[in-house]
Design a protein around this motif. Sequence first.
Motif, PDB file in Angstrom:
ATOM      1  N   ASN A  10      30.974   9.853 127.332  1.00  0.00           N
ATOM      2  CA  ASN A  10      30.320   9.159 126.230  1.00  0.00           C
ATOM      3  C   ASN A  10      29.299  10.038 125.552  1.00  0.00           C
ATOM      4  N   PHE A  11      28.611  10.794 126.394  1.00  0.00           N
ATOM      5  CA  PHE A  11      27.554  11.641 125.872  1.00  0.00           C
ATOM      6  C   PHE A  11      28.141  12.681 124.925  1.00  0.00           C
ATOM      7  N   LEU A  12      29.229  13.329 125.388  1.00  0.00           N
ATOM      8  CA  LEU A  12      29.895  14.341 124.547  1.00  0.00           C
ATOM      9  C   LEU A  12      30.382  13.705 123.252  1.00  0.00           C
ATOM     10  N   LYS A  13      31.029  12.558 123.434  1.00  0.00           N
ATOM     11  CA  LYS A  13      31.581  11.877 122.270  1.00  0.00           C
ATOM     12  C   LYS A  13      30.462  11.525 121.292  1.00  0.00           C
ATOM     13  N   GLY A  14      29.382  11.009 121.898  1.00  0.00           N
ATOM     14  CA  GLY A  14      28.239  10.612 121.079  1.00  0.00           C
ATOM     15  C   GLY A  14      27.645  11.796 120.335  1.00  0.00           C
ATOM     16  N   THR A  15      27.544  12.906 121.053  1.00  0.00           N
ATOM     17  CA  THR A  15      26.959  14.077 120.434  1.00  0.00           C
ATOM     18  C   THR A  15      27.837  14.563 119.301  1.00  0.00           C
ATOM     19  N   THR A  17      29.815  12.770 117.559  1.00  0.00           N
ATOM     20  CA  THR A  17      29.677  11.831 116.452  1.00  0.00           C
ATOM     21  C   THR A  17      28.384  12.099 115.693  1.00  0.00           C
ATOM     22  N   SER A  18      27.337  12.421 116.449  1.00  0.00           N
ATOM     23  CA  SER A  18      26.076  12.718 115.776  1.00  0.00           C
ATOM     24  C   SER A  18      26.201  13.962 114.921  1.00  0.00           C
ATOM     25  N   LEU A  19      26.890  14.942 115.448  1.00  0.00           N
ATOM     26  CA  LEU A  19      27.134  16.144 114.652  1.00  0.00           C
ATOM     27  C   LEU A  19      27.888  15.773 113.388  1.00  0.00           C
ATOM     28  N   ALA A  21      27.860  12.996 111.965  1.00  0.00           N
ATOM     29  CA  ALA A  21      26.986  12.259 111.064  1.00  0.00           C
ATOM     30  C   ALA A  21      26.176  13.215 110.190  1.00  0.00           C
ATOM     31  N   LEU A  22      25.770  14.300 110.817  1.00  0.00           N
ATOM     32  CA  LEU A  22      25.023  15.296 110.059  1.00  0.00           C
ATOM     33  C   LEU A  22      25.921  15.992 109.031  1.00  0.00           C
ATOM     34  N   ALA A  32      31.855   3.400 110.757  1.00  0.00           N
ATOM     35  CA  ALA A  32      31.042   2.186 110.646  1.00  0.00           C
ATOM     36  C   ALA A  32      31.853   1.036 110.073  1.00  0.00           C
ATOM     37  N   ARG A  35      34.086  -0.408 112.608  1.00  0.00           N
ATOM     38  CA  ARG A  35      33.357  -1.209 113.597  1.00  0.00           C
ATOM     39  C   ARG A  35      32.934  -2.553 113.003  1.00  0.00           C
ATOM     40  N   ARG A  36      32.571  -2.518 111.734  1.00  0.00           N
ATOM     41  CA  ARG A  36      32.156  -3.753 111.075  1.00  0.00           C
ATOM     42  C   ARG A  36      33.295  -4.765 111.063  1.00  0.00           C
TER      43      ARG A  36
END
Lengths: 761, 263
Positions: A10-15, A17-19, A21-22, A32, A35-36
């Motif tokens: 999850n952490f890797l995936k999250g990171t 995704t954050s990348l 996002a940037l 998003a 997910r909505r």
Amino acid sequence: MPRPSVTRRNFLKGTLTSLGALASPAMSGLNAAARRLTRHLPWYKQPATITYNYCDICPWRCGIIVSSVEGRVVKIDGNPNDPKSRGRLCARGQAGVSYMYDPDRLKQPLIRTGERGEGKFRTATWEEALDYTAEKLLAIKDKYGPESVAFLGHTSGDFWFTDYFAQAWGSPNASKPSMSLCTSPREEAATLTIGRAIGNHEPVDWDQARCVVLLGTHIGEDARNTMMQDLANARENGAKLIVIDPRYSSVAMKADVWLQIKPGTDTALLLAWMNVLITENLIDSDFIARWTVGFDELAAHVADKTPEWAAAITEIPADQIRATARMFGEARPASVIVPGRHVVWYGNDTQRMRAVYMVTALVGGHGRPGGQFFNKTPFLEAYPHPPFQVAGSSGGCGAAPGEESDTLSPGPTGKVRADGVRERFLRGATAMQELIEPMITGVPYPIKGLVTYGSNLLHTIPNVPRTIEALKALDFVLTIDILPQDHVAWSDVVFPEATYLERHDELWGCGHKTPYVTMREPAVPPLYDTKPGWWMARELGLRVGLDSYFAWQTAEEYIDRRLSSLGLNLTKLHEQGGVMVQKGKPYLTDFEADGTSPFGTASGKVELYSEALAAAGHAPLPDYEPTPDGPAGFFRLLYGRSPVHTFSRTQNTPALNQLMAENAVWVNDATAAELGFADGERVWLENQDGVRSGPVPVKATPRIRKDCVYMVHGFGHNTPDMKLAHGKGASDAMLQTRYALDPISGGAGMRVNFVKLVKGS
Amino acid sequence: MASRYAFSIDLDRCIGCQACVVACRTGNEVASGDAYITVSEEIRRKDNGFWGSFAHKRCFHCTEAPCVEVCPTGTLTKVNGLTAVDMAKCSACGYCTQACPFHIPHVVDNHVSKCVGCLDQVQAGEEPWCARTCPSNAIRFGEREVILAEAKAKVAKLRERYPNAQVYGETQLGGLGLLMVLLEAPGVYGLPEAPQSSATIQTWKTLVKPASAGLTALAAGVMGLAFVFARRQHAKEHAEVHTAAPVEAAVVETPAQTEENHD
């Protein structure tokens, strides 16, 4: 179970995704949006239907407001108009939605195909199940008389069977566990001593109380909504709280003084308190002179019951006994011992409860602000019906006890109650556990048919092996229930009932400081092929010749007729918020004003010395009677409540099961260590008769005395049909193979069983 | 709407009935197995007897909320003193779970899960579900100043019986949006006297966020470094989190049965 901490993946995936996002807002936007789409609109943003009801998850019966969206019940809240809930609700009441949508519910009428107890059934139509039941009941009536069908009920719809149907049919053998397995001693003691019922809502004047005593009552764990509110407010207002319990309960945390009493010695403590109150003149002499009889006899009786005498018995230091008596006396008359609910402990319980009311009387607490107020039953006319075949004697939290005690009403073939009243015990509502023996022995006459409604026989009545023997011996067993509880497997016919959220029902009128009437209307139509209890009672009644008692077609018609005596109907009651509150008469001054007495005893006063008991050959003043200790190596089995479960009813309710899936056995930590049991270790409990239940985890704790163990009641369900509850925890009922019959009220004292801990899971 | 809301929980009034837990679950349609609130008993020996209270584990709605500061997607924001969640934005990165000094947010079903102060209810002029139902009226909600004054008044009243009684959260992390009326020192309840965010969030605040403001390319590089650093940090904290058994223990186990004996 999801782990809240982050996994590496999850952490890797999250990171990443954050990348993302940037780097790419577009990509994030897509995520998003996806997910909505998967998130639905919260229920409270959709149009909701409001219905009024009273909660049926526990017998306290809080007024509730039920919100439904698109035919689905979504939320239950306390009704602000209701004198019990006052807009608030406990965990269990909140979980009513989960209870209703339990996938394990009984869904269709069933008729037995296998042996009784095997749980093998075929589904049937209502027509078939009703016709078959009627045929069986009529056969018993023809051969043995209507008295030979017993009606055992519980939960708020039991009125239709245990009261209405049973009395129309003509059986005096109708009973509810809320009496002889719960409150009978306190009701009979109240009737004998103050000439009044305690009833569903304990008349404690919390608002103005300055000293409150909880004797074996664990408010908070025993989560009666109003009492929790009242307790918090009373403490905020500066009331002193004395908690007496062998166990450091939740509410003991709140106490000014906690007395860790030896189980079974409560009456000794109460007698010593009376000794201190009288010898130190901490009594209300005016009240005693005006409103009591037998004070001199009582004073003489307790003269030698000193704190030192009681200390040796109760194992509470004499100075603590003296200090608490003073605390109670100095707050007079705003001092009260909470009557408690489940008071069937050791068999001498009516005498102990008399002592409870006598302590309050000595300080003038009856009918005084801050003491024990006088409750009043609401005015509401009955639906007119032909005279019943037999008077009601099942009692119940909401009934007016005492009425059944004066005369015994015979059924149509001349037989009175089969529970041994007047012979083995003096008076009170029909004793449920005493109806089991006649099912086996046929003495004093056979009971061959059984109708059970919402009463979990195998988790309620002590001596389960005997109950099973009785179930085998019966000619016919009809069970009406919501869930496939353990006793359902022992039925010939099963009627699946709609829950309180899916049906109309009898009105709930509660004796209270401000008497009131509340209503029940369905929030949604019944799920599955389930029906309301009133409908079943009526359909069955029409099939067994009771047509004249069921002149009405629907519950609405029945309720509207009753409400017309208040100038109301269901629609109007709904429009005014589901509750009609009436005026009470709670204080002594209310009676002094019109020159009447609130005390319904023969003397019209509080009977400290009871002529009625003396005449019947019982002690006119309460004595301490020792209860025998258990065999060596055994511990006295104590039991109580959890705030997230009701009796044996809610263990399968998903929202509550999640909070507490099994019970644990509390054992003194030093004792556990001596015996080699670790905290959390799973053990079997084996009672003095070799009956086992479990396994359950040990809760090794200094919070309990060394001579007893404690567990929450209601676990240890055997039926695999209740999937969440099945096999979880231990059953205290199973371990209660013995009980001590209270010779006055017929209550079954259940704290006379002992268990040892046995290794192994 | 008030400018700044807050909850308070009066642990003198709380009797541990868990009505708040179930009201929250049903009102907010919290997924089965998850919870925003847990309540457990705290029992200690004291003199010849015991001291006992209930402990509540739920979002503290910090003013300077580490979770908000660290959230890379804008999922977590401050709204009128409450820490709101925009579920649609959540990438389940889990930074918030690392940053929170109280170990409150957790990731469930690929999104963050925590109390949002029933913001929808509050915006509709209602109280949060827990405060509305609490039978002992231990949970209050309203304008923070009012709630804080009320909590202080209660503590003053409690001091006679509980000399260490205090309001928790008046100043911590810029002032918490959940004030606790404690009967004893915060440590007794497992609460830090001076809660701080973890090292990870400091890295994020001092390095990544400023860098990413204008220098996207550089940010990517720093991000790479931060990633490596954070991974190490995470591996270290992962072990701590599990041995300390914070949130998950409280969620998974039965709170009524959860109790610590300190004797």
